[in-house]
Write a protein that holds these residues in place. Structure first.
Motif, PDB file in Angstrom:
ATOM      1  N   GLY A 128      -6.807  -3.984  14.839  1.00 39.01           N
ATOM      2  CA  GLY A 128      -8.246  -4.086  15.284  1.00 39.01           C
ATOM      3  C   GLY A 128      -9.178  -2.999  14.587  1.00 39.01           C
ATOM      4  N   ASP A 129      -8.405  -2.181  13.790  1.00 38.84           N
ATOM      5  CA  ASP A 129      -9.273  -0.960  13.106  1.00 38.84           C
ATOM      6  C   ASP A 129      -9.501  -1.419  11.580  1.00 38.84           C
ATOM      7  N   GLN A 130     -10.718  -1.646  11.275  1.00 42.38           N
ATOM      8  CA  GLN A 130     -11.135  -2.275   9.883  1.00 42.38           C
ATOM      9  C   GLN A 130     -10.767  -1.168   8.772  1.00 42.38           C
ATOM     10  N   ALA A 131     -11.138   0.405   9.102  1.00 41.10           N
ATOM     11  CA  ALA A 131     -10.749   1.131   8.185  1.00 41.10           C
ATOM     12  C   ALA A 131      -9.414   1.279   7.899  1.00 41.10           C
ATOM     13  N   SER A 132      -8.764   1.290   8.715  1.00 42.37           N
ATOM     14  CA  SER A 132      -7.153   1.541   8.536  1.00 42.37           C
ATOM     15  C   SER A 132      -6.668   0.333   7.846  1.00 42.37           C
ATOM     16  N   TRP A 133      -7.122  -0.707   7.820  1.00 42.08           N
ATOM     17  CA  TRP A 133      -6.677  -2.103   7.232  1.00 42.08           C
ATOM     18  C   TRP A 133      -7.314  -1.868   5.981  1.00 42.08           C
ATOM     19  N   GLU A 134      -8.244  -1.566   5.456  1.00 37.89           N
ATOM     20  CA  GLU A 134      -9.060  -1.302   4.215  1.00 37.89           C
ATOM     21  C   GLU A 134      -8.069  -0.415   3.308  1.00 37.89           C
ATOM     22  N   THR A 135      -7.711   0.765   3.972  1.00 40.81           N
ATOM     23  CA  THR A 135      -6.662   1.786   3.486  1.00 40.81           C
ATOM     24  C   THR A 135      -5.387   1.337   3.001  1.00 40.81           C
ATOM     25  N   ALA A 136      -4.826   0.412   3.911  1.00 46.03           N
ATOM     26  CA  ALA A 136      -3.503  -0.143   3.848  1.00 46.03           C
ATOM     27  C   ALA A 136      -3.688  -1.165   2.600  1.00 46.03           C
ATOM     28  N   MET A 137      -4.748  -1.496   2.552  1.00 51.33           N
ATOM     29  CA  MET A 137      -4.981  -3.040   1.451  1.00 51.33           C
ATOM     30  C   MET A 137      -5.182  -2.217   0.162  1.00 51.33           C
ATOM     31  N   ARG A 138      -5.871  -0.982   0.034  1.00 47.92           N
ATOM     32  CA  ARG A 138      -5.961  -0.281  -1.096  1.00 47.92           C
ATOM     33  C   ARG A 138      -4.667   0.278  -1.592  1.00 47.92           C
ATOM     34  N   ALA A 139      -3.826   0.877  -0.755  1.00 45.75           N
ATOM     35  CA  ALA A 139      -2.567   1.374  -1.023  1.00 45.75           C
ATOM     36  C   ALA A 139      -1.547   0.292  -1.566  1.00 45.75           C
ATOM     37  N   ARG A 140      -1.806  -0.914  -1.104  1.00 46.97           N
ATOM     38  CA  ARG A 140      -1.026  -2.109  -1.485  1.00 46.97           C
ATOM     39  C   ARG A 140      -1.360  -2.551  -2.895  1.00 46.97           C
ATOM     40  N   GLN A 141      -2.661  -2.635  -3.132  1.00 42.46           N
ATOM     41  CA  GLN A 141      -3.186  -2.674  -4.374  1.00 42.46           C
ATOM     42  C   GLN A 141      -2.810  -1.785  -5.423  1.00 42.46           C
ATOM     43  N   LEU A 142      -2.693  -0.483  -5.107  1.00 46.91           N
ATOM     44  CA  LEU A 142      -2.331   0.394  -6.190  1.00 46.91           C
ATOM     45  C   LEU A 142      -0.782   0.193  -6.471  1.00 46.91           C
ATOM     46  N   ALA A 143       0.103  -0.172  -5.493  1.00 51.52           N
ATOM     47  CA  ALA A 143       1.377  -0.285  -5.663  1.00 51.52           C
ATOM     48  C   ALA A 143       1.970  -1.542  -6.628  1.00 51.52           C
ATOM     49  N   GLN A 144       0.630  -2.433  -6.544  1.00 51.26           N
ATOM     50  CA  GLN A 144       1.264  -3.542  -7.453  1.00 51.26           C
ATOM     51  C   GLN A 144       0.480  -3.341  -8.960  1.00 51.26           C
ATOM     52  N   HIS A 145      -0.131  -2.294  -9.136  1.00 48.66           N
ATOM     53  CA  HIS A 145      -0.561  -1.821 -10.473  1.00 48.66           C
ATOM     54  C   HIS A 145       0.430  -1.394 -11.230  1.00 48.66           C
ATOM     55  N   GLU A 146       0.853  -2.030 -12.602  1.00 52.43           N
ATOM     56  CA  GLU A 146       1.989  -1.587 -13.113  1.00 52.43           C
ATOM     57  C   GLU A 146       1.882  -0.168 -13.849  1.00 52.43           C
ATOM     58  N   HIS A 147       0.725   0.166 -14.459  1.00 55.74           N
ATOM     59  CA  HIS A 147       0.592   1.566 -15.032  1.00 55.74           C
ATOM     60  C   HIS A 147       0.926   2.577 -13.859  1.00 55.74           C
ATOM     61  N   LYS A 148       0.139   2.449 -12.671  1.00 58.61           N
ATOM     62  CA  LYS A 148       0.276   3.489 -11.401  1.00 58.61           C
ATOM     63  C   LYS A 148       1.565   3.602 -11.014  1.00 58.61           C
ATOM     64  N   ARG A 149       2.246   2.189 -10.941  1.00 56.88           N
ATOM     65  CA  ARG A 149       3.585   2.269 -10.389  1.00 56.88           C
ATOM     66  C   ARG A 149       4.705   3.251 -11.477  1.00 56.88           C
ATOM     67  N   ILE A 150       4.287   2.866 -12.730  1.00 58.39           N
ATOM     68  CA  ILE A 150       5.255   3.622 -13.863  1.00 58.39           C
ATOM     69  C   ILE A 150       4.963   5.214 -14.052  1.00 58.39           C
ATOM     70  N   TYR A 151       3.828   5.314 -14.059  1.00 60.45           N
ATOM     71  CA  TYR A 151       3.326   6.796 -14.415  1.00 60.45           C
ATOM     72  C   TYR A 151       3.392   7.746 -13.268  1.00 60.45           C
ATOM     73  N   GLN A 152       3.459   7.125 -12.009  1.00 63.78           N
ATOM     74  CA  GLN A 152       3.471   7.974 -10.739  1.00 63.78           C
ATOM     75  C   GLN A 152       4.716   8.844 -10.570  1.00 63.78           C
ATOM     76  N   LYS A 153       5.795   8.288 -11.233  1.00 62.95           N
ATOM     77  CA  LYS A 153       7.048   8.949 -10.890  1.00 62.95           C
ATOM     78  C   LYS A 153       7.323  10.067 -11.945  1.00 62.95           C
TER      79      LYS A 153
END
Length: 85
Positions: free
Chosen positions: A60-85
């Motif tokens: 029911g919280d739109q803001a927390s849903w949008e934050t979770a979707m942004r985090a999910r999208q960043l986890a699917q980005h190859e450069h972010k995943r590889i170079y974050q470690k």
């Protein structure tokens, strides 16, 4: 040769009769009435059990849903995943 022609004729007859069995699919439209299932907002749904360990949202919280979707999208980005470690 006759058996072959008889077999082909039987096949053509069966295929022709099979096509006659199709019924027309017609939707009756009622002006101004949506007949499908009503959609809900994405953030009104409960979080999927697989996502509970990671970025989850509050139902029911739109803001927390949008934050979770942004985090999910960043986890699917190859450069972010590889170079974050």
């Amino acid at each position: 040769m006759r058996k072959l022609l008889a077999g082909l004729a039987a096949f053509a007859l069966a295929a022709g009769l099979g096509a006659c069995g199709e019924a027309e699919e017609v939707v009756v439209f009622k002006q101004g009435k949506y007949q499908g299932k009503p959609d809900t907002k994405a953030w009104d749904n409960a979080p999927v059990a697989a996502e509970l360990g990671g970025a989850s949202w509050t139902q029911g919280d739109q803001a927390s849903w949008e934050t979770a979707m942004r985090a999910r999208q960043l986890a699917q980005h190859e450069h972010k995943r590889i170079y974050q470690k």
